[in-house]
Design a protein around this motif. Structure first.
Motif, PDB file in Angstrom:
ATOM      1  N   GLY A  19       0.866  -1.317  -0.196  1.00 48.20           N
ATOM      2  CA  GLY A  19      -0.058  -0.114  -0.105  1.00 48.20           C
ATOM      3  C   GLY A  19       0.789   1.308   0.036  1.00 48.20           C
ATOM      4  O   GLY A  19       0.102   2.254   0.175  1.00 48.20           O
ATOM      5  N   TRP A  20       2.059   1.127   0.115  1.00 46.82           N
ATOM      6  CA  TRP A  20       2.924   2.204  -0.214  1.00 46.82           C
ATOM      7  C   TRP A  20       2.987   3.063  -1.427  1.00 46.82           C
ATOM      8  O   TRP A  20       2.922   2.594  -2.358  1.00 46.82           O
ATOM      9  N   SER A  21       3.185   4.351  -1.083  1.00 45.51           N
ATOM     10  CA  SER A  21       3.289   5.377  -2.374  1.00 45.51           C
ATOM     11  C   SER A  21       4.278   6.375  -2.065  1.00 45.51           C
ATOM     12  O   SER A  21       4.355   7.033  -0.889  1.00 45.51           O
ATOM     13  N   LEU A  22       4.852   6.924  -2.780  1.00 43.43           N
ATOM     14  CA  LEU A  22       5.862   8.090  -2.607  1.00 43.43           C
ATOM     15  C   LEU A  22       5.284   9.483  -2.791  1.00 43.43           C
ATOM     16  O   LEU A  22       4.374   9.297  -3.826  1.00 43.43           O
ATOM     17  N   ASP A  23       5.396  10.202  -1.894  1.00 45.32           N
ATOM     18  CA  ASP A  23       4.622  11.518  -1.981  1.00 45.32           C
ATOM     19  C   ASP A  23       5.543  12.551  -1.774  1.00 45.32           C
ATOM     20  O   ASP A  23       5.982  12.548  -0.412  1.00 45.32           O
ATOM     21  N   ASN A  24       6.412  13.123  -2.613  1.00 42.58           N
ATOM     22  CA  ASN A  24       7.340  14.315  -2.214  1.00 42.58           C
ATOM     23  C   ASN A  24       6.863  15.563  -2.175  1.00 42.58           C
ATOM     24  O   ASN A  24       7.611  16.660  -2.033  1.00 42.58           O
ATOM     25  N   ARG A  25       5.423  15.711  -2.367  1.00 43.95           N
ATOM     26  CA  ARG A  25       4.959  17.042  -2.394  1.00 43.95           C
ATOM     27  C   ARG A  25       5.153  17.897  -1.201  1.00 43.95           C
ATOM     28  O   ARG A  25       5.222  19.183  -1.282  1.00 43.95           O
ATOM     29  N   GLY A  26       5.590  17.357   0.056  1.00 46.11           N
ATOM     30  CA  GLY A  26       5.780  17.986   1.362  1.00 46.11           C
ATOM     31  C   GLY A  26       7.100  18.832   1.285  1.00 46.11           C
ATOM     32  O   GLY A  26       7.515  19.824   2.042  1.00 46.11           O
ATOM     33  N   VAL A  27       8.061  18.629   0.240  1.00 50.89           N
ATOM     34  CA  VAL A  27       9.238  19.453   0.316  1.00 50.89           C
ATOM     35  C   VAL A  27       9.489  20.724  -0.717  1.00 50.89           C
ATOM     36  O   VAL A  27      10.609  21.137  -0.640  1.00 50.89           O
ATOM     37  N   PHE A  28       8.358  20.889  -1.351  1.00 49.29           N
ATOM     38  CA  PHE A  28       8.226  22.022  -1.955  1.00 49.29           C
ATOM     39  C   PHE A  28       6.947  22.841  -1.640  1.00 49.29           C
ATOM     40  O   PHE A  28       5.872  22.139  -1.534  1.00 49.29           O
ATOM     41  N   SER A  29       7.157  24.045  -1.436  1.00 48.89           N
ATOM     42  CA  SER A  29       5.787  24.826  -1.169  1.00 48.89           C
ATOM     43  C   SER A  29       4.873  25.081  -2.400  1.00 48.89           C
ATOM     44  O   SER A  29       5.476  25.417  -3.446  1.00 48.89           O
ATOM     45  N   PRO A  30       3.694  24.777  -2.417  1.00 49.86           N
ATOM     46  CA  PRO A  30       2.794  24.806  -3.480  1.00 49.86           C
ATOM     47  C   PRO A  30       2.769  26.315  -3.940  1.00 49.86           C
ATOM     48  O   PRO A  30       2.890  27.307  -3.069  1.00 49.86           O
ATOM     49  N   VAL A  31       2.639  26.391  -5.208  1.00 44.11           N
ATOM     50  CA  VAL A  31       2.593  27.892  -5.764  1.00 44.11           C
ATOM     51  C   VAL A  31       1.282  27.896  -6.582  1.00 44.11           C
ATOM     52  O   VAL A  31       0.952  26.941  -7.535  1.00 44.11           O
TER      53      VAL A  31
END
Length: 122
Positions: free
Chosen positions: A29-41
């Motif tokens: 069930g794992w998935s990588l989610d790197n969205r936390g390292v970049f501030s959304p614009v």
């Protein structure tokens, strides 16, 4: 084995080994989610060469010529897009091509109908 010996090339894996199967099943069930390292614009996405108006979207990752964008609408693969954003108070436009897309994995992504796009800048 000394540090001068050549390393053994390749290895044999018994994929049916119960211990290995148990370990692999824990990661299903794992998935990588790197969205936390970049501030959304916040950005505006113009789809197609002749797009007159843009639609709101969010740039969630950018490095080099690769952008990852979230939007609540579908864009086909290989479609040309223009990403308009404001950086340090200056408007900036980047042209690119959608190279891949998937439905968002987070719970709030499903609720909002979020699609995640990989765009390569031109």
């Amino acid at each position: 084995m000394s540090r001068f010996d050549k390393p053994v090339v390749g290895s044999s894996v018994d994929w049916s080994d119960p211990q290995l199967q148990s370990l692999l099943s824990k990661t299903e069930g794992w998935s990588l989610d790197n969205r936390g390292v970049f501030s959304p614009v916040a950005c505006e996405l113009h789809v197609g060469w002749g797009a007159g108006t843009g639609r709101p979207a969010t740039l969630v990752f950018e490095r080099g010529k690769v952008m990852v964008i979230e939007a609540d609408f579908v864009i086909p693969r290989d479609e040309h897009v223009r990403v308009d954003q404001v950086k340090a108070g200056v408007p900036r436009s980047t042209w690119g091509v959608v190279v891949d897309r998937r439905t968002g994995h987070r719970a709030d992504d499903h609720a909002k109908g979020i699609e995640v796009y990989w765009v390569h800048a031109r």
